[in-house]
Scaffold this motif. Structure first.
Motif, mmCIF file in Angstrom:
data_model
loop_
_atom_site.group_PDB
_atom_site.id
_atom_site.type_symbol
_atom_site.label_atom_id
_atom_site.label_comp_id
_atom_site.label_asym_id
_atom_site.label_seq_id
_atom_site.Cartn_x
_atom_site.Cartn_y
_atom_site.Cartn_z
ATOM 1 N N ARG A 240 0.927 -1.211 -0.065
ATOM 2 C CA ARG A 240 -0.207 -0.078 0.048
ATOM 3 C C ARG A 240 0.880 1.409 -0.092
ATOM 4 N N ASN B 218 -5.572 10.915 3.242
ATOM 5 C CA ASN B 218 -5.896 10.092 4.608
ATOM 6 C C ASN B 218 -5.750 10.587 5.724
ATOM 7 N N HIS C 189 -3.408 0.364 -3.572
ATOM 8 C CA HIS C 189 -4.128 0.858 -2.429
ATOM 9 C C HIS C 189 -4.762 -0.104 -1.439
ATOM 10 N N GLU C 190 -5.312 0.339 -0.389
ATOM 11 C CA GLU C 190 -5.770 -0.605 0.821
ATOM 12 C C GLU C 190 -6.954 -1.384 -0.034
ATOM 13 N N ARG D 151 -6.660 -5.514 -0.362
ATOM 14 C CA ARG D 151 -7.654 -6.487 0.265
ATOM 15 C C ARG D 151 -7.712 -7.599 -0.589
ATOM 16 N N HIS E 150 -7.618 -4.970 6.864
ATOM 17 C CA HIS E 150 -7.162 -3.937 7.171
ATOM 18 C C HIS E 150 -5.446 -3.752 6.684
ATOM 19 N N VAL E 151 -4.845 -2.888 5.813
ATOM 20 C CA VAL E 151 -3.674 -2.763 5.422
ATOM 21 C C VAL E 151 -2.861 -1.391 5.720
ATOM 22 N N ASN F 8 -0.465 1.779 5.757
ATOM 23 C CA ASN F 8 0.288 2.493 4.657
ATOM 24 C C ASN F 8 1.663 1.962 4.797
#
Length: 187
Positions: free
Chosen positions: A7, A14, A142-143, A147, A166-167, A169
């Protein structure tokens, strides 16, 4: 093929809790995001990265350029890695979630794509990735995209559970396309 997917670093959007899928918006890494990317660069410095693939959104390229200081690999863009097109450009993420809460997997709002639309786009990228000849790749995305990678390569994740992944940054995962993937809801 070994590949690492990461990510991007923390951004001004953010911090503000805003949606972004328009590459022309001024969404960039913050000082924290730059430090996160530098930390990831150090962690990956001994990996022989041959190519880095980023989304069309500048924050992924900015992150990739920092990591690439140890590699001098070509950085290329692939449209399928773009963040989900929410239909809420520049608006609060909380408003987006409220708008899709009635059907989080299939809701398309304001001309955006659904979570399942996005998933199919990322799966298209994974199919493309399978025929690439590189030995070691880095993908910066991106997150929401991460996913799908986690669910596909680690398995055991139903579509309804995608939002539970959840990942952070500059968090990254390492996968090998030469090894059989675990069974997942994508098979």
């Amino acid at each position: 093929m070994n590949f690492y997917c990461m990510r991007h670093g923390r951004t001004n959007y953010n911090d503000l809790g805003l949606c972004n899928d328009d590459p022309s918006r001024d969404v960039h890494l913050t000082e924290i995001g730059i430090a996160q990317a530098q930390s990831a660069a150090l962690a990956l410095r001994d990996v022989a990265i041959e190519r880095i693939i980023v989304s069309p959104l500048p924050r992924t390229r900015q992150t990739a350029e920092i990591v690439n200081r140890y590699h001098a690999a070509p950085i290329v863009m692939h449209a399928d890695l773009a963040d989900i097109r929410s239909g809420f450009e520049g608006k609060p993420v909380s408003d987006y979630f409220a708008a899709i809460c009635h059907n989080p997997l299939r809701a398309r709002v304001n001309g955006g794509e659904s979570l399942l639309d996005h998933k199919l786009r990322v799966l298209h990228f994974i199919d493309w990735l399978k025929v690439q000849q590189d030995k070691n790749l880095l993908i910066v995305a991106h997150e929401e995209t991460m996913r799908v990678f986690v669910a596909y390569f680690e398995g055991g994740v139903e579509d309804s559970q995608l939002r539970d992944i959840h990942v952070g940054n500059c968090e990254y995962r390492h996968y090998n396309l030469d090894s059989p993937c675990k069974k997942s809801s994508f098979d």
